[in-house]
Design an enzyme around this catalytic site. Structure first.
Site, PDB file in Angstrom:
ATOM      1  N   LYS A  34       9.394  10.409 -14.639  1.00  0.00           N
ATOM      2  CA  LYS A  34       8.398   9.888 -15.602  1.00  0.00           C
ATOM      3  C   LYS A  34       7.238  10.829 -15.460  1.00  0.00           C
ATOM      4  CE  LYS A  34       8.656   5.282 -14.495  1.00  0.00           C
ATOM      5  NZ  LYS A  34       8.849   4.056 -14.638  1.00  0.00           N
ATOM      6  N   GLY A  35       7.112  11.505 -14.669  1.00  0.00           N
ATOM      7  CA  GLY A  35       5.961  12.598 -14.440  1.00  0.00           C
ATOM      8  C   GLY A  35       5.443  13.594 -15.255  1.00  0.00           C
ATOM      9  N   ASP A  80       6.789  17.866 -13.128  1.00  0.00           N
ATOM     10  CA  ASP A  80       5.041  17.913 -12.946  1.00  0.00           C
ATOM     11  C   ASP A  80       4.704  18.802 -11.480  1.00  0.00           C
ATOM     12  OD1 ASP A  80       6.548  16.255 -11.070  1.00  0.00           O
ATOM     13  OD2 ASP A  80       5.142  14.461 -11.468  1.00  0.00           O
ATOM     14  N   ASP A 104       7.694  19.740  -5.110  1.00  0.00           N
ATOM     15  CA  ASP A 104       7.139  19.413  -3.023  1.00  0.00           C
ATOM     16  C   ASP A 104       8.341  19.884  -2.163  1.00  0.00           C
ATOM     17  OD1 ASP A 104       5.868  17.889  -1.268  1.00  0.00           O
ATOM     18  OD2 ASP A 104       6.790  15.885  -1.806  1.00  0.00           O
ATOM     19  N   LYS A 116       3.831  23.070  -4.492  1.00  0.00           N
ATOM     20  CA  LYS A 116       3.205  22.438  -2.925  1.00  0.00           C
ATOM     21  C   LYS A 116       4.079  23.206  -2.242  1.00  0.00           C
ATOM     22  CE  LYS A 116       1.735  17.564  -2.405  1.00  0.00           C
ATOM     23  NZ  LYS A 116       2.403  16.723  -1.945  1.00  0.00           N
ATOM     24  N   PHE A 153      -1.412  14.565  -0.735  1.00  0.00           N
ATOM     25  CA  PHE A 153      -0.573  13.705  -2.493  1.00  0.00           C
ATOM     26  C   PHE A 153      -1.718  13.568  -3.886  1.00  0.00           C
ATOM     27  CE2 PHE A 153       0.935   9.982  -4.376  1.00  0.00           C
ATOM     28  CZ  PHE A 153       2.252  10.337  -4.369  1.00  0.00           C
ATOM     29  N   ASP A 212       2.166  10.026 -10.099  1.00  0.00           N
ATOM     30  CA  ASP A 212       2.380   8.272  -9.746  1.00  0.00           C
ATOM     31  C   ASP A 212       1.017   8.126  -8.196  1.00  0.00           C
ATOM     32  OD1 ASP A 212       5.017   8.794  -9.725  1.00  0.00           O
ATOM     33  OD2 ASP A 212       4.689   6.215  -8.894  1.00  0.00           O
ATOM     34  N   ARG A 272      -0.820   7.355 -13.730  1.00  0.00           N
ATOM     35  CA  ARG A 272      -0.520   8.299 -14.930  1.00  0.00           C
ATOM     36  C   ARG A 272      -0.879   9.295 -15.646  1.00  0.00           C
ATOM     37  NH1 ARG A 272       5.312   9.386 -13.035  1.00  0.00           N
ATOM     38  NH2 ARG A 272       6.346   7.489 -11.961  1.00  0.00           N
TER      39      ARG A 272
END
Ligand code: IMP
Ligand code: MG
Length: 199
Positions: free
Chosen positions: A63-64, A119, A122, A150, A172, A179, A185
């Site tokens: 959902k990010g 989004d 990582d 990142k 983070f 989220d 969010r």
């Protein structure tokens, strides 16, 4: 540059946001204005890159990606279809490496110019796994776009983010879709939680 709690700029940035969220934010790394400017910049780049194509399909990872995806899509000057995939790889603040597809694209991607968007990249587990799934659908082209990269956390050498908004520090982050256990969010900026927020 970051905006610490207790400064006038912090107060201005958090105005109108849920106090339950704001009290847990230690500093803001990306303000609304910074995000808006960067998204417009990415939109201009994509519009230019794809100007001679019939159009593009943005495949966003739920959902990010939602705020980034809709904001980016509205800056594009080429025809755009929106598709989503639901994947899960994170548990709390830890990337599990096991990427599960919960919801797949609902349209035929064969011959389409596809941009996989998320989004944040990582460890890279998510993009590598999803890219593999999308390649099997025979798109004409497939590239990736993330708002945050990142890089320090990367464990996959073969992951390639073709379009990147911000290179972000190894912290983070929450807000603008990102989220912590499904919360934060909806914040319009991106910040870092205080240690006490994890308790
Ligand atoms: P990766 O598979 O390790 O590259 O992780 C990608 C996914 O993990 C992203 O789609 C995010 O949902 C989540 N993620 C990674 N870093 C963060 C973060 O700093 N805050 C919130 N979610 C994150
Ligand atoms: Mg995500």
């Amino acid at each position: 540059m970051s905006v610490p709690e207790g400064t006038p700029e912090f107060a201005k940035e958090v105005a109108g946001c849920a106090p339950q969220y704001v009290q847990n934010i230690g500093k803001i790394l990306y303000t609304r204005a910074m995000i808006e400017e960067k998204v417009a910049e990415l939109g201009a780049t994509l519009s230019h890159e794809y100007k001679d194509k019939d159009g593009i399909v943005l495949v966003g990872l739920l959902k990010g990606v939602t705020p980034f995806m809709v904001d980016l899509a509205r800056t594009l000057s080429v025809p755009v279809q929106l598709e989503f995939m639901g994947v899960k790889s994170y548990d709390g603040t830890e990337s599990t490496g096991d990427v599960r597809i919960l919801y797949d694209v609902q349209t035929d991607l064969e011959g389409k110019n596809v941009i996989l968007i998320d989004d944040i990249c990582d460890t890279g587990h998510t993009l590598v796994a999803v890219k593999q799934r999308l390649i099997e659908k025979n798109p004409a082209s497939l590239r990736t776009c993330v708002l945050f990269d990142k890089k320090e956390r990367r464990v996959h050498d073969d992951v390639q983010c073709d379009f990147v908004g911000f290179d972000c520090p190894n912290e983070f982050i929450v807000g603008y879709g990102l989220d912590f256990d499904e919360e934060y969010r909806t914040l319009p900026f991106v910040g870092v939680l205080k240690p006490s927020a994890y308790r």
